[in-house]
Design a protein around this motif. Sequence first.
Motif, PDB file in Angstrom:
ATOM      1  N   TYR A 239       0.788  -1.144   0.042  1.00  0.00           N
ATOM      2  CA  TYR A 239       0.060  -0.069   0.107  1.00  0.00           C
ATOM      3  C   TYR A 239       1.015   1.292   0.066  1.00  0.00           C
ATOM      4  O   TYR A 239       1.820   1.412   1.031  1.00  0.00           O
ATOM      5  N   LYS A 240       0.636   2.169  -0.885  1.00  0.00           N
ATOM      6  CA  LYS A 240       1.407   3.381  -0.992  1.00  0.00           C
ATOM      7  C   LYS A 240       0.207   4.852  -0.984  1.00  0.00           C
ATOM      8  O   LYS A 240      -0.526   4.486  -2.003  1.00  0.00           O
ATOM      9  N   ILE A 241       0.802   5.601  -0.389  1.00  0.00           N
ATOM     10  CA  ILE A 241      -0.015   6.648  -0.268  1.00  0.00           C
ATOM     11  C   ILE A 241       0.946   8.181  -0.549  1.00  0.00           C
ATOM     12  O   ILE A 241       1.716   8.172   0.333  1.00  0.00           O
ATOM     13  N   GLU A 242       0.699   8.931  -1.400  1.00  0.00           N
ATOM     14  CA  GLU A 242       1.441  10.003  -1.649  1.00  0.00           C
ATOM     15  C   GLU A 242       0.559  11.110  -1.131  1.00  0.00           C
ATOM     16  O   GLU A 242      -0.380  11.492  -1.760  1.00  0.00           O
ATOM     17  N   LEU A 243       1.324  11.853  -0.203  1.00  0.00           N
ATOM     18  CA  LEU A 243       0.566  12.978   0.364  1.00  0.00           C
ATOM     19  C   LEU A 243       1.199  14.295  -0.172  1.00  0.00           C
ATOM     20  O   LEU A 243       2.470  14.513  -0.072  1.00  0.00           O
ATOM     21  N   ASP A 244       0.376  15.105  -0.531  1.00  0.00           N
ATOM     22  CA  ASP A 244       0.977  16.535  -0.943  1.00  0.00           C
ATOM     23  C   ASP A 244       0.437  17.626  -0.151  1.00  0.00           C
ATOM     24  O   ASP A 244      -0.586  17.364   0.591  1.00  0.00           O
ATOM     25  N   SER A 245       0.431  18.844  -0.771  1.00  0.00           N
ATOM     26  CA  SER A 245      -0.308  20.138   0.023  1.00  0.00           C
ATOM     27  C   SER A 245      -1.672  19.620  -0.258  1.00  0.00           C
ATOM     28  O   SER A 245      -1.901  19.234  -1.353  1.00  0.00           O
ATOM     29  N   PRO A 246      -2.712  20.014   0.584  1.00  0.00           N
ATOM     30  CA  PRO A 246      -4.279  19.689   0.384  1.00  0.00           C
ATOM     31  C   PRO A 246      -4.699  20.301  -0.696  1.00  0.00           C
ATOM     32  O   PRO A 246      -4.168  21.665  -1.070  1.00  0.00           O
ATOM     33  N   ASP A 247      -5.734  20.081  -1.445  1.00  0.00           N
ATOM     34  CA  ASP A 247      -6.293  20.655  -2.590  1.00  0.00           C
ATOM     35  C   ASP A 247      -7.349  21.463  -2.182  1.00  0.00           C
ATOM     36  O   ASP A 247      -7.438  21.858  -0.986  1.00  0.00           O
ATOM     37  N   LEU A 248      -8.003  22.394  -3.073  1.00  0.00           N
ATOM     38  CA  LEU A 248      -8.944  23.242  -2.678  1.00  0.00           C
ATOM     39  C   LEU A 248      -9.998  22.738  -1.702  1.00  0.00           C
ATOM     40  O   LEU A 248     -10.288  23.446  -0.873  1.00  0.00           O
ATOM     41  N   ASP A 249     -10.539  21.426  -2.055  1.00  0.00           N
ATOM     42  CA  ASP A 249     -11.680  21.067  -1.185  1.00  0.00           C
ATOM     43  C   ASP A 249     -11.169  20.936   0.212  1.00  0.00           C
ATOM     44  O   ASP A 249     -11.648  21.258   1.462  1.00  0.00           O
ATOM     45  N   ALA A 250      -9.974  20.148   0.161  1.00  0.00           N
ATOM     46  CA  ALA A 250      -9.480  19.779   1.642  1.00  0.00           C
ATOM     47  C   ALA A 250      -8.990  21.186   2.479  1.00  0.00           C
ATOM     48  O   ALA A 250      -9.062  21.249   3.644  1.00  0.00           O
ATOM     49  N   ARG A 251      -8.698  22.241   1.736  1.00  0.00           N
ATOM     50  CA  ARG A 251      -8.273  23.708   2.549  1.00  0.00           C
ATOM     51  C   ARG A 251      -9.382  24.253   3.144  1.00  0.00           C
ATOM     52  O   ARG A 251      -9.559  24.787   4.246  1.00  0.00           O
ATOM     53  N   GLU A 252     -10.445  24.125   2.232  1.00  0.00           N
ATOM     54  CA  GLU A 252     -11.714  24.955   2.566  1.00  0.00           C
ATOM     55  C   GLU A 252     -12.131  24.039   3.967  1.00  0.00           C
ATOM     56  O   GLU A 252     -12.708  24.682   4.947  1.00  0.00           O
ATOM     57  N   ALA A 253     -12.177  22.736   3.964  1.00  0.00           N
ATOM     58  CA  ALA A 253     -12.618  21.823   5.078  1.00  0.00           C
ATOM     59  C   ALA A 253     -11.724  22.280   6.328  1.00  0.00           C
ATOM     60  O   ALA A 253     -12.240  22.172   7.462  1.00  0.00           O
ATOM     61  N   MET A 254     -10.549  22.405   6.142  1.00  0.00           N
ATOM     62  CA  MET A 254      -9.500  22.589   7.204  1.00  0.00           C
ATOM     63  C   MET A 254      -9.965  24.155   7.633  1.00  0.00           C
ATOM     64  O   MET A 254      -9.904  24.094   9.148  1.00  0.00           O
ATOM     65  N   TRP A 255     -10.068  25.095   6.975  1.00  0.00           N
ATOM     66  CA  TRP A 255     -10.611  26.304   7.630  1.00  0.00           C
ATOM     67  C   TRP A 255     -11.626  26.130   8.368  1.00  0.00           C
ATOM     68  O   TRP A 255     -11.768  26.863   9.190  1.00  0.00           O
TER      69      TRP A 255
END
Length: 371
Positions: A239-255
């Motif tokens: 299993y491999k997961i590549e994590l990068d800076s969050p996308d627009l939807d993820a950033r909105e959910a974080m804020w």
Amino acid sequence: MVSEHIAQLVDASINAHYSDIRRIGGYLTKDLIELGFEDHAKRISSTLRKKGVPLHASGQLEMLPVDMRSKLPLVEELPWPTTPLFLNEENSSIFNRIITDATNSHRLSEMGLSSRLCILLVGPPGTGKTLMASHVAATLKRQFYIARLDSLISSLLGETAKNIRAIFDFLPHKNAVLLLDEIDAIAKVRDDKQELGEIKRVVNTLIQGLDSLDDQTVVLGATNHSHLLDKAIWRRFPYKIELDSPDLDAREAMWKHFLFADNDVDKTSQALAVLSDGFSGAEIHELAMQARRRAVLNEKKLTVEDVGSLILKHIQKQSLQGSAFLGSDEQRKYLANFMCMEKGLTQTDAAKFLGVTRQTISHYLKEITDA
């Protein structure tokens, strides 16, 4: 389950079973989060962390593996997270598949379909590798251990390999989740001409340890430098997961979660998400907490301008070499142009962030266009 876990926690406390206290405390924080008492969960989680790395029971160290020379633990036990996990659709699918496979590992083994439960997390700092590993443990209701491999390397021949073996000898029958952090520190390509033979032997020891795992043990490896990993290590992680800076939807959910959960404030989370393009999840979390701390300490209502000021200062550090924030019309013009022309924010949103009128933003943009 809350009342049951509280009773178990009291019993473990009276008997000084600190490992049980941390484990049951993790269950309790998860219960409280599900019930909406996130602040209480964070207080419990913070208290659990204060015990430090070694776990003491009746005055003696729990049987954690230790470095034979320094006598320091090779692994730490960490509590379950109180911060939610924000994933894009692809990574969320992989995460759910991992949980399903781990939950049904016995059933799959009986049918000859078992899979090594090893997950490789790849991504730059601040993208949530440790957070994801802790969520795997919390979802599976298992203890969470972390081994920081960059700190296990010894200058003495053979000591590093012994430390690695000690970690894998510790794992069986623990029903735990282990994170091998900074795995590239010891899992480098074995034909690297710059590395000594000792590192190559350590890679072989790590491979042997991964091969020794049973079908129920969950191990995650985290790296910022996946290109350094030996190919044989890659093959040990199905299993491999590549994590990068969050996308627009993820950033909105974080804020929304970090900033607006407990505040009656104009919810311009979408504009914040646009403006914070390229930020890591850790950066968004820290900026949101900074804004909320300032509001509390200054005894004032949290405003969009406060948040915008922190975001733009963060951007300015990178693009304007830390010059005084909003100290002149020229800087305001630059930021107005940055937000409206590069990030696509409306003039109204830009005005809120800079604390000026929309007409002023329009004037700035016209001056830049005419120049």
